[in-house]
Design a protein around this motif. Structure first.
Motif, mmCIF file in Angstrom:
data_model
loop_
_atom_site.group_PDB
_atom_site.id
_atom_site.type_symbol
_atom_site.label_atom_id
_atom_site.label_comp_id
_atom_site.label_asym_id
_atom_site.label_seq_id
_atom_site.Cartn_x
_atom_site.Cartn_y
_atom_site.Cartn_z
ATOM 1 N N ASN A 1 0.840 -1.198 0.000
ATOM 2 C CA ASN A 1 0.000 0.000 0.000
ATOM 3 C C ASN A 1 0.874 1.245 0.000
ATOM 4 O O ASN A 1 0.448 2.322 0.395
ATOM 5 C CB ASN A 1 -0.931 0.011 1.218
ATOM 6 C CG ASN A 1 -0.158 -0.137 2.535
ATOM 7 O OD1 ASN A 1 1.048 -0.340 2.531
ATOM 8 N ND2 ASN A 1 -0.862 -0.044 3.643
ATOM 9 N N PHE A 40 -3.258 -5.664 4.793
ATOM 10 C CA PHE A 40 -4.605 -5.133 4.999
ATOM 11 C C PHE A 40 -5.043 -5.274 6.458
ATOM 12 O O PHE A 40 -5.999 -4.635 6.885
ATOM 13 C CB PHE A 40 -5.617 -5.872 4.110
ATOM 14 C CG PHE A 40 -5.358 -5.710 2.638
ATOM 15 C CD1 PHE A 40 -5.720 -4.551 1.971
ATOM 16 C CD2 PHE A 40 -4.752 -6.731 1.913
ATOM 17 C CE1 PHE A 40 -5.487 -4.400 0.614
ATOM 18 C CE2 PHE A 40 -4.512 -6.591 0.554
ATOM 19 C CZ PHE A 40 -4.878 -5.424 -0.097
ATOM 20 N N SER A 61 -1.386 -7.413 -4.902
ATOM 21 C CA SER A 61 -1.990 -6.075 -4.957
ATOM 22 C C SER A 61 -0.909 -5.006 -4.875
ATOM 23 O O SER A 61 0.139 -5.213 -4.256
ATOM 24 C CB SER A 61 -2.972 -5.895 -3.797
ATOM 25 O OG SER A 61 -2.293 -5.990 -2.555
ATOM 26 N N ARG A 80 -4.157 -5.131 -9.326
ATOM 27 C CA ARG A 80 -4.539 -6.336 -8.599
ATOM 28 C C ARG A 80 -4.304 -7.523 -9.527
ATOM 29 O O ARG A 80 -4.399 -7.405 -10.747
ATOM 30 C CB ARG A 80 -6.021 -6.317 -8.189
ATOM 31 C CG ARG A 80 -6.398 -5.255 -7.155
ATOM 32 C CD ARG A 80 -5.773 -5.541 -5.808
ATOM 33 N NE ARG A 80 -6.196 -4.602 -4.785
ATOM 34 C CZ ARG A 80 -5.631 -3.423 -4.540
ATOM 35 N NH1 ARG A 80 -4.622 -3.005 -5.305
ATOM 36 N NH2 ARG A 80 -6.060 -2.658 -3.552
ATOM 37 N N GLN A 111 -9.980 -10.694 -2.384
ATOM 38 C CA GLN A 111 -10.065 -9.345 -1.833
ATOM 39 C C GLN A 111 -10.930 -9.333 -0.581
ATOM 40 O O GLN A 111 -10.570 -8.713 0.432
ATOM 41 C CB GLN A 111 -10.647 -8.391 -2.876
ATOM 42 C CG GLN A 111 -9.697 -8.030 -4.009
ATOM 43 C CD GLN A 111 -10.315 -6.992 -4.927
ATOM 44 O OE1 GLN A 111 -11.204 -7.311 -5.725
ATOM 45 N NE2 GLN A 111 -9.867 -5.758 -4.816
ATOM 46 N N ASP A 150 -9.635 -6.299 1.388
ATOM 47 C CA ASP A 150 -9.259 -5.314 0.368
ATOM 48 C C ASP A 150 -10.531 -4.733 -0.244
ATOM 49 O O ASP A 150 -11.321 -5.451 -0.860
ATOM 50 C CB ASP A 150 -8.411 -6.000 -0.707
ATOM 51 C CG ASP A 150 -8.065 -5.087 -1.871
ATOM 52 O OD1 ASP A 150 -8.161 -3.857 -1.711
ATOM 53 O OD2 ASP A 150 -7.692 -5.612 -2.943
#
Length: 455
Positions: free
Chosen positions: A70, A89, A358, A364, A418, A423
């Protein structure tokens, strides 16, 4: 009373014997090392004799991935996932030390724990949990000044091993700062390579053919556009020299373990936080989810580890529970990582049936078997690759009608992953950006190259 004391002595001695039987763990973790950049794994020119020795006596896993990032500094979430066994995440910024982590599990099992490595973009909250923790300081980095990457970390590690008086087994995690730029290697290492004979990556391109959402991040501005063959070879030359230098110092540490007899009871793991493009697909950084940027080498050697190789799919965050499994340490619960020790022991041939990747809000992907589907949600673009016949991801099959059902299935699976990891990124946007690029696009990019980080 005497009977009680006698029983207590037997119990304490038994504990010491049990502790002594536990293997030491040496975890060698580099920064920005491509999955193909170990000589014994098939690289045509790279010289890594000491890493090669681990390959020749250990077990290699060839499909090892960083789950993603991220942040443009991919090494930050990578290291936090590595030491916590949890996907990025699950935490904000850094993984919390209040939840299971590598040093905590091994300390609880009676290990003396040691960490030394780069100071920037790391899992500092967990680093504090090691019994001994120290950093390479950017302003006092003799390794780079002297062109000897890896020397300082290895010197200190050997010094620690010589001075320690504990009879506990050790867990040593060495997070080298190389081959991340700036890449400074002494002339003797540079002379080991003929730049003109360094092969370009098979997927070399002058520039990336469409907007992947991160074309002008810091790492991509370390070389001008178009990426010329000469520039790619120049950077690969420095990259290889740094890896060879680091390999030499790793060899000194392995030699010390051999000389002291500790090697026979030490599990050695080698990996890296992620890969690096270095000219592949017209990119230079790790801010993509192509194989060259999200895969990392993974070698395990030591007592109970047979010589072999597997294409089972793993994540870096699987290493934590695997080391617990191999060392007889209680494995943590409620983490995303899963032990791949059954693959090493020959009790399984597969580990994960899918790999979710990701990168920020712009990329993705899902890999199922040898098929990999990449989605770029900001431009509503899909790629499909058959890694069995096209490991370099050069032939996008997404436009072929015969693969329409496969893409639908893979995107459905991607959404499931996800949801599993939390996500929230949509895979499609109502107003997609224009993904078209030409050489003129890059010529209009900012001209100033950012100052190179020292961490």
């Amino acid at each position: 009373m005497r009977l009680f004391l006698y029983a207590a002595i037997i119990f304490i001695c038994g504990m010491k014997i049990q502790a002594a039987e536990k293997p030491n763990v040496l975890f060698l973790f580099t920064d920005d090392q491509r999955p193909d950049c170990v000589g014994a794994l098939g690289h045509p020119v790279l010289q890594t004799p000491h890493l090669d020795s681990l390959v020749k006596r250990g077990f290699t896993l060839t499909n090892n991935y960083c789950l993603g990032a991220n942040s443009g500094a991919v090494c930050l979430p990578s290291r936090n996932m590595l030491l916590s066994g949890r996907a990025y995440f699950r935490f904000k910024g850094m993984a919390e030390p209040t939840k299971p982590h590598l040093p905590g599990s091994f300390k609880k099992a009676g290990y003396e724990t040691y960490h030394h490595g780069k100071i920037g973009n790391t899992a500092r909250l967990i680093h504090k949990e090691f019994d001994h923790s120290k950093y390479l300081q950017p302003n006092d980095d003799a390794e780079r000044r002297n062109g000897e990457p890896g020397k300082q970390v290895v010197d200190d590690a050997i010094g620690f091993l010589k001075q320690r008086t504990s009879d506990k087994p050790f867990l040593m995690y060495l997070a080298f700062g190389n081959p991340h730029d700036p890449r400074v290697a002494a002339e003797k290492y540079l002379k080991m390579y003929d730049r003109s004979k360094i092969p370009l990556p098979k997927n070399y391109m002058p520039y990336h053919p469409f907007n992947n959402g991160e074309l002008f991040v810091r790492d991509e501005r370390l070389a001008p556009w178009p990426r010329t063959e000469d520039e790619v070879r120049k950077q690969l030359h420095e990259y290889f020299a740094v890896i060879t230098a680091m390999d030499g110092h790793i060899g000194r540490l392995l030699a010390h373990l051999e000389e002291t007899g500790a090697m026979k009871n030490t599990i050695v793991v080698f990996s890296s936080d992620h890969g690096l493009a270095m000219g592949s697909h017209g990119l230079f950084g790790k801010q993509s989810i192509y194989e060259h940027s999200m895969k990392a080498p993974l070698i395990v050697a030591g007592p109970g580890v047979p010589h072999g190789k597997s294409d089972a799919m793993t994540y870096l965050l699987d290493i934590f529970p695997t080391l617990c499994d191999l060392s007889g340490v209680e494995m943590p619960e409620n983490i995303d990582g899963k032990s791949f020790a059954p693959v090493i022991r020959g009790k399984a041939t597969t580990h994960r049936d899918r790999i979710f990747l990701s990168y920020q809000g712009v990329q993705r992907s899902i890999r199922i078997g040898n098929w990999k589907c990449i989605r770029y949600p900001q431009i509503n673009k899909t790629q499909l690759f058959d890694l069995a016949t096209d490991p370099d991801e050069l032939h996008d099959l997404a436009g072929e009608a015969k693969h329409a059902d496969r893409i639908t299935m893979m995107l459905t699976t991607l959404k499931e992953e996800q949801k599993h990891y939390g996500d929230m990124q949509p895979l499609e946007v109502a107003k997609p950006k224009d993904g078209t690029v030409t050489l003129e696009t890059f010529k209009k990019a900012p001209k100033t190259t950012p100052k190179k980080k020292k961490n």
